[in-house]
Design an enzyme around this catalytic site. Structure first.
Site, PDB file in Angstrom:
ATOM      1  N   GLU A   1       1.645  -0.614  -5.049  1.00  0.00           N
ATOM      2  CA  GLU A   1       0.643   0.402  -5.349  1.00  0.00           C
ATOM      3  C   GLU A   1       1.406   1.718  -5.336  1.00  0.00           C
ATOM      4  O   GLU A   1       1.612   2.333  -4.299  1.00  0.00           O
ATOM      5  CB  GLU A   1      -0.468   0.451  -4.290  1.00  0.00           C
ATOM      6  CG  GLU A   1      -1.562   1.419  -4.709  1.00  0.00           C
ATOM      7  CD  GLU A   1      -2.131   2.297  -3.598  1.00  0.00           C
ATOM      8  OE1 GLU A   1      -3.194   2.887  -3.823  1.00  0.00           O
ATOM      9  OE2 GLU A   1      -1.513   2.422  -2.519  1.00  0.00           O
TER      10      GLU A   1
ATOM     11  N   ASP B   1       0.835  -1.197   0.000  1.00  0.00           N
ATOM     12  CA  ASP B   1       0.000   0.000   0.000  1.00  0.00           C
ATOM     13  C   ASP B   1       0.878   1.257   0.000  1.00  0.00           C
ATOM     14  O   ASP B   1       1.849   1.333   0.765  1.00  0.00           O
ATOM     15  CB  ASP B   1      -0.864  -0.033   1.273  1.00  0.00           C
ATOM     16  CG  ASP B   1      -1.934   1.029   1.286  1.00  0.00           C
ATOM     17  OD1 ASP B   1      -2.824   0.982   0.422  1.00  0.00           O
ATOM     18  OD2 ASP B   1      -1.892   1.915   2.168  1.00  0.00           O
TER      19      ASP B   1
END
Ligand code: GLC
Length: 539
Positions: free
Chosen positions: A279, A220
């Site tokens: 990401e 993330d």
């Protein structure tokens, strides 16, 4: 939880034949947004047991791996992307033995499991942050985060001008007067990755899940952990966006790559090709490719492709730029059309019939391109964004923080319709945390199964062909001539044609049609391809 470790996928006989070295280079990976996938205990919130029970559906769909969004202990201030304990499962989603069972069952079915890791920030309920707050200015725990005195006479102004991705200032003042940095919600304080204790802790967390048997991590905000030295002002009053061409002092700083290199070494120290997928909302294809250099991560979501508007010219440009950039570092491209943070592509592409037609065509296009593809849960059902959710049911923190990142990500997170004619359509027995539209009864997995015109059967056929046809997946591609508005390219043994126009086109028949998103009309040696239709041809 059982003491014995879950077997890795390479230990599984079923998996050995289906996967080769470099499995991730052309894998199709299905994103399970856990709270909206399947609910086993009737609380209206999806959970790990529900996900495990639906694994046969995913094996049957034909994907290679499953990415699970965060299921860790969390106050759920941002759908679980605010982690209070990285080694515990939140009771909402089950417990550690459920995670263990899910990994084992997935491996038994020949599916790999990727879990989310959230290293940019913790929850404000994490023990570190609680200790930092309680200890007051100067305690060592404050060095785990970015605490600073404020500006102004009494320190009443934030330390710099950064804004949160969710809207509003990126700083919150504590009761003792210091401020702390949060690029997202105030409940998500940013960690200080210059502190070796942070690095050590995350290596230990990665090991914890690798030891449990997971096959990799979706990282993330992989572009956010390192901030420019001195936390300099941005200088412009502009809302930070996850994606954009700007160079920002808090995103895509060169220092993040050293972290990814160290994680790659850790992943490589385990058997079974465990992977990392970034990401990273990098400002260009070239910057994104840096994340997938040979000694860094395996994959990075191609958000340039996701954000590309419908149209032959624009799509071809993004495809070329992406392939060139990733090829320059020897990595595959990782295609993605939707995820839990963006408006579903059926709606982005125009909604209703147009949007669905384009979404189906885009899916076939994507699955024909070289590289790996992520599929967001529900896109195989052609689900649209739910645009009319009442404010009272919304939970996205961006919605409550004003005009932040898109402002509303709940519309793509509505629980899946599985079966039946009334809500919650087999999602569970106790309703669903976000209401599902009445029209979804026709979109359930059950309603679409066996209907050759359905989006679900289109995905099943495409994924089956991807395994059968050796020319799909990793490898080269070549553009062929086509009329304006039509993309034509060749893979070994296959030609893909995409008519992006709102009108039908006539082409010489390129081969034997093996899959199409709409009915074709043949006249002698020519074929009429309807508007917004993609076709795979065996050659
Ligand atoms: C990522 C996640 C998103 C989350 C944010 C903060 O962008 O995908 O859902 O809100 O990070 O963790």
């Amino acid at each position: 939880m059982t003491q014995e470790l879950a077997p890795t996928l390479s230990d599984q006989p079923a998996a050995q034949s289906a996967h080769s070295a470099g499995w991730w280079r052309d894998a199709v990976i299905y994103q399970v947004y856990v709270r909206s996938f399947a609910d086993s205990d009737g609380d209206g919130i999806g959970d790990l047991r529900g996900a495990r029970e639906r694994l046969p559906y995913l094996a049957d769909l034909g994907v290679d791996a499953v990415w699970l969004t965060p299921f860790y202990a969390s106050p759920q201030a941002d759908g679980g992307y605010d982690v209070a304990d990285y080694r515990a499962v939140d009771p909402l989603f089950g417990d550690l033995s459920d995670a263990d069972d899910l990994v084992r069952e997935a491996h038994r079915l020949g599916l790999r499991i990727i879990v989310d890791i959230v290293p940019n920030h913790t929850s404000d309920q994490h023990v570190w942050f609680q200790a930092a707050l309680a200890g007051g200015p100067g305690v060592p725990e404050r060095e785990l985060y970015h605490f600073r005195p404020g500006k102004g006479v009494d320190g009443e102004l934030p330390p710099n001008d950064w804004e949160s991705v969710f809207g509003g200032p990126a700083w919150t003042r504590t009761a003792d007067g210091d401020w702390y940095l949060h690029l997202f919600a105030p409940a998500q304080p940013d960690l200080n990755w210059e502190n070796p204790a942070v690095r050590e802790e995350f290596e230990s967390v990665l090991r914890f899940w690798l030891d449990l048997g997971v096959d990799g991590f979706r990282i993330d905000v992989a572009h956010g952990m390192i901030k420019a030295a001195g936390l300099p002002d941005l200088g412009v009053r502009e809302q930070a966006k996850l994606i954009g061409a700007q160079v920002l002092p808090f995103f895509d700083q060169d220092g993040v790559h050293e972290i990814h290199r160290s994680w790659r070494r850790l992943l490589d120290s385990y058997e079974g090709e465990r992977i990392g997928v970034a990401e990273a909302w990098a400002p260009s294809a070239e910057r994104l490719a840096l994340y997938v250099r040979p000694d860094e991560l395996h994959q990075a979501f191609n958000f340039q492709f996701l954000t590309c508007a419908w149209g032959a010219e624009a799509m071809r440009k993004v495809i070329d730029e992406s392939l060139t950039a990733t090829a320059s570092v020897g990595a595959p491209t990782t295609w993605v059309l939707s995820n839990h943070d963006v408006v579903r592509h059926t709606t982005r592409y125009g909604g209703k019939d147009t949007g669905l037609r384009r979404a189906r065509a885009a899916a076939l296009l994507t699955l024909a391109l070289p590289g790996s593809t992520y599929v967001y849960q529900g896109e195989e059902l052609g689900l649209p964004e739910v645009e009319d959710l009442p404010d009272a049911v919304r939970q996205d923190p961006a919605f409550f923080r004003g005009d932040g990142q898109d402002g509303m990500r709940d519309g793509c997170r509505v629980p899946l319709p599985w079966s039946g004619t009334t809500a919650p359509y087999g999602f569970g027995t106790g309703g669903s945390w976000l209401p599902q539209p009445d029209s979804w009864k026709d979109l359930s997995a059950q309603a679409q199964t066996g209907d050759p015109r359905s989006t679900l059967e289109l995905y099943r056929s495409a994924l089956a062909l991807r395994r059968e046809l050796p020319g799909l997946g990793d490898g080269g591609m070549e553009w062929l001539d086509g009329p304006e508005g039509v993309l034509v390219f060749a893979r070994p043994g296959l030609v893909c044609t995409l008519n992006t126009l709102a009108a039908e086109v006539e082409l010489p028949v390129p081969g034997r049609p093996v899959l199409a998103t709409a009915a074709l009309e043949f006249t002698g040696r020519a074929v009429r391809i309807p508007r917004e239709t993609c076709v795979w041809w065996a050659v």
